[in-house]
Structure formats: structure tokens, C-alpha cells
Write a protein that holds these residues in place. Structure first.
Motif, PDB file in Angstrom:
ATOM      1  N   MET A  36      66.051  38.282  36.030  1.00 57.23           N
ATOM      2  CA  MET A  36      65.925  38.063  37.566  1.00 57.23           C
ATOM      3  C   MET A  36      65.128  36.873  37.843  1.00 57.23           C
ATOM      4  O   MET A  36      64.172  36.379  37.151  1.00 57.23           O
ATOM      5  N   ARG A  37      65.479  36.160  38.930  1.00 61.74           N
ATOM      6  CA  ARG A  37      64.684  35.227  39.642  1.00 61.74           C
ATOM      7  C   ARG A  37      63.837  35.611  40.979  1.00 61.74           C
ATOM      8  O   ARG A  37      64.673  36.153  41.874  1.00 61.74           O
ATOM      9  N   ILE A  38      62.812  35.560  40.844  1.00 63.84           N
ATOM     10  CA  ILE A  38      61.993  36.293  41.931  1.00 63.84           C
ATOM     11  C   ILE A  38      61.071  35.338  42.691  1.00 63.84           C
ATOM     12  O   ILE A  38      60.242  34.353  41.963  1.00 63.84           O
ATOM     13  N   LEU A  39      60.791  35.493  44.038  1.00 71.24           N
ATOM     14  CA  LEU A  39      60.105  34.789  44.839  1.00 71.24           C
ATOM     15  C   LEU A  39      58.872  35.539  45.083  1.00 71.24           C
ATOM     16  O   LEU A  39      58.958  36.689  45.681  1.00 71.24           O
ATOM     17  N   ASP A  40      57.599  35.215  44.576  1.00 73.99           N
ATOM     18  CA  ASP A  40      56.503  35.922  44.832  1.00 73.99           C
ATOM     19  C   ASP A  40      55.655  35.031  45.778  1.00 73.99           C
ATOM     20  O   ASP A  40      55.279  34.004  45.626  1.00 73.99           O
ATOM     21  N   LEU A  41      56.127  35.480  47.202  1.00 74.26           N
ATOM     22  CA  LEU A  41      55.685  34.781  48.336  1.00 74.26           C
ATOM     23  C   LEU A  41      54.240  35.364  48.954  1.00 74.26           C
ATOM     24  O   LEU A  41      54.002  36.379  48.934  1.00 74.26           O
ATOM     25  N   GLY A  42      53.414  34.308  49.029  1.00 70.32           N
ATOM     26  CA  GLY A  42      51.810  34.589  49.136  1.00 70.32           C
ATOM     27  C   GLY A  42      51.256  35.088  48.146  1.00 70.32           C
ATOM     28  O   GLY A  42      50.636  36.190  48.047  1.00 70.32           O
ATOM     29  N   CYS A  43      51.463  34.480  46.740  1.00 70.51           N
ATOM     30  CA  CYS A  43      50.785  34.780  45.516  1.00 70.51           C
ATOM     31  C   CYS A  43      49.680  34.829  45.169  1.00 70.51           C
ATOM     32  O   CYS A  43      48.948  35.459  44.156  1.00 70.51           O
ATOM     33  N   GLY A  44      48.815  33.974  46.120  1.00 65.57           N
ATOM     34  CA  GLY A  44      47.402  33.854  45.913  1.00 65.57           C
ATOM     35  C   GLY A  44      47.178  33.192  44.421  1.00 65.57           C
ATOM     36  O   GLY A  44      47.809  32.246  44.411  1.00 65.57           O
ATOM     37  N   CYS A  45      45.987  33.811  44.020  1.00 64.06           N
ATOM     38  CA  CYS A  45      45.864  33.225  42.722  1.00 64.06           C
ATOM     39  C   CYS A  45      46.748  33.725  41.435  1.00 64.06           C
ATOM     40  O   CYS A  45      46.694  33.484  40.401  1.00 64.06           O
ATOM     41  N   GLY A  46      47.952  34.479  41.728  1.00 59.25           N
ATOM     42  CA  GLY A  46      49.044  34.690  40.780  1.00 59.25           C
ATOM     43  C   GLY A  46      48.904  36.098  39.980  1.00 59.25           C
ATOM     44  O   GLY A  46      49.516  36.117  38.979  1.00 59.25           O
ATOM     45  N   LEU A  47      47.987  36.975  40.724  1.00 62.09           N
ATOM     46  CA  LEU A  47      48.037  38.120  39.791  1.00 62.09           C
ATOM     47  C   LEU A  47      49.358  38.995  39.943  1.00 62.09           C
ATOM     48  O   LEU A  47      49.821  39.517  38.820  1.00 62.09           O
ATOM     49  N   SER A  48      50.052  39.017  41.067  1.00 67.95           N
ATOM     50  CA  SER A  48      51.447  39.826  41.026  1.00 67.95           C
ATOM     51  C   SER A  48      52.294  38.825  40.208  1.00 67.95           C
ATOM     52  O   SER A  48      53.309  39.296  39.363  1.00 67.95           O
ATOM     53  N   THR A  49      52.056  37.543  40.215  1.00 69.53           N
ATOM     54  CA  THR A  49      53.005  36.688  39.432  1.00 69.53           C
ATOM     55  C   THR A  49      52.843  36.980  37.946  1.00 69.53           C
ATOM     56  O   THR A  49      53.978  37.101  37.303  1.00 69.53           O
ATOM     57  N   LEU A  50      51.544  37.098  37.427  1.00 68.04           N
ATOM     58  CA  LEU A  50      51.335  37.485  36.079  1.00 68.04           C
ATOM     59  C   LEU A  50      51.838  38.852  35.751  1.00 68.04           C
ATOM     60  O   LEU A  50      52.653  38.988  34.743  1.00 68.04           O
TER      61      LEU A  50
END
Length: 233
Positions: A36-50
Motif C-alpha cells: 500500500m501507498r499511504i498518505l499520513d496527513l498531519g504526521c507531526g514528528c512521525g509516530l504514526s508514520t513509524l
């Protein structure tokens, strides 16, 4: 949070109710995989991205207005997910720089309430997600709308900005139900509310320190975390 090193990293990078905790619960309601290709919108410092890149192996565009792409890139590189992530600066209210149908999932934690409270925002985001893909949001909310009857204990904290952004599940359901091109899959109160807030309050972030008094006054009476998931049709 049981690992001291992880706990310190989380405390240093949280920007609201523990985004790792909230993202984990939100992601558990979705079928996420490495293709999947995901847009983590409003990711802040990237915890959700991690979480999305490390646990699920997905390719993630980490988009934020407040945190610079360079700062996030350096953080992603230090934790070994720079090959799975693309840090980018965006203002969602000004349009997104992506092709229509580019993402399998739009994922946003602790952020959507700041920019998504208008009737125009959700319809503007839907085109970027493939048909059959999902838009998944987790945000702080209220158990019921205060309106003009703000509880006395909450009045010291109830600025115009808070009143605009912190709304009830029913309010968000009504807003999303008016949008065309989606089918609402799940709207509910999240289970991790108390834990995510308690962990946020251990952060040295100045906003967390300010929030301690508010959460002591609230005492579990008014706040929740709200999850919204919609399928693009």
C-alpha cells in the motif's frame, strides 16, 4: 512504553495524545499491507508514520505543516525507515500536490480536527484516494456538544480554537455523512483514550505541561477520542 528507550523517544516526539497508541488502534481496524501507498496527513514528528512503515511495511508519504521534512527525514533515517517514507511539507487547506487516485489509504492521527472541520475539506481529499481505498481519522473529541453550556470547570481552557476543533462524535458523523463519494464504514469512540492522554501528559512538551491542568479539571467526564473510517466509492 514499557521499554525505557522507546518511552523516551515517544515522550520527545508526541504532539498530542500518544499518536503511536492511537495509530495502532486505528490501524487495527484497517487491512494494511506492504503493497500500500499511504498518505499520513498531519504526521507531526512521525509516530504514526513509524507504525505504518515499520509494522506494516507500507510506503508512507509523511505530510505535515508544522514539522519540517528535513527534521522528519533525519528522524526516519535514524530509526531505519527512510527507505519507506517520503517526508513532505503540505498545508491541507491549500490543496495537496498529488495525483488523483494516488493513495490506497489516507491516514491521519491527532491532526484532522485542526483543518477538517469544514464541509469542503473531506470532499477535497477524497479524489486522492483510489476507489475502494479508505480515509481513516482519529482525533480528540467530546462525549457531547457543549454549545453555549460549557461546564464551569472547562471554561478556563475553552478558547475559540478549542471550541472550533474539539467536537462530538455526532457532530463529525453529520459532517461526514454530507460528503459524496464515500461510504462511512466505522465511527466510534476509541478504547485507548485514557491511556493515550495519560502518556501524553508524561511528555516534556510545553503543550503537554499546559494540558495537565485541563485534564485534571476534565477528570474523565467530557473528552474522548473519535475514530472515523470511510471507504471511497
Amino acid at each position: 512504553m514499557s521499554n525505557d528507550k522507546n518511552a523516551e523517544f515517544l515522550k520527545a516526539t508526541m504532539m498530542g495524545p500518544n499518536a503511536m497508541r492511537v495509530a495502532e488502534e486505528l490501524a487495527s481496524r484497517l487491512n494494511i499491507n506492504e503493497n500500500m501507498r499511504i498518505l499520513d496527513l498531519g504526521c507531526g514528528c512521525g509516530l504514526s508514520t513509524l507504525l505504518l512503515a515499520k509494522k506494516y511495511g507500507s510506503s508512507v508519504f509523511a505530510a505535515d505543516l508544522w514539522i519540517s521534512p528535513t527534521e522528519n527525514y533525519e528522524r526516519f533515517r535514524s530509526i531505519g525507515i527512510d527507505d519507506k517514507t517520503v517526508p513532505i511539507s503540505v498545508d491541507a487547506t491549500q490543496g495537496l500536490p498529488f495525483a488523483n487516485g494516488y493513495f490506497d489509504l489516507l491516514f491521519t492521527v491527532d491532526a484532522y480536527h485542526y483543518f477538517g472541520d469544514t464541509a469542503e475539506m473531506l470532499p477535497s481529499l477524497i479524489p486522492f484516494v483510489k476507489k475502494g481505498g479508505c480515509i481513516a481519522v482519529a482525533i480528540p473529541g467530546l462525549k457531547y456538544e457543549f454549545g453555549k453550556n460549557v461546564p464551569d470547570v472547562m471554561k478556563p481552557f475553552w478558547s475559540a480554537e478549542v471550541a472550533r476543533t474539539i467536537r462530538s462524535l455526532t457532530w463529525w458523523k453529520d459532517l461526514w455523512s454530507a460528503a459524496e463519494g464515500i461510504e462511512i464504514v466505522d465511527i466510534r469512540e476509541m478504547d485507548c483514550c485514557k491511556q493515550a492522554w495519560d502518556e501524553w501528559l508524561t511528555s516534556p512538551n510545553p503543550y503537554a505541561i499546559q494540558d495537565k491542568k485541563m485534564m485534571e479539571a476534565e477528570n474523565g467526564q467530557y473528552f474522548n477520542l473519535i475514530q472515523l473510517i470511510a471507504k471511497v466509492i
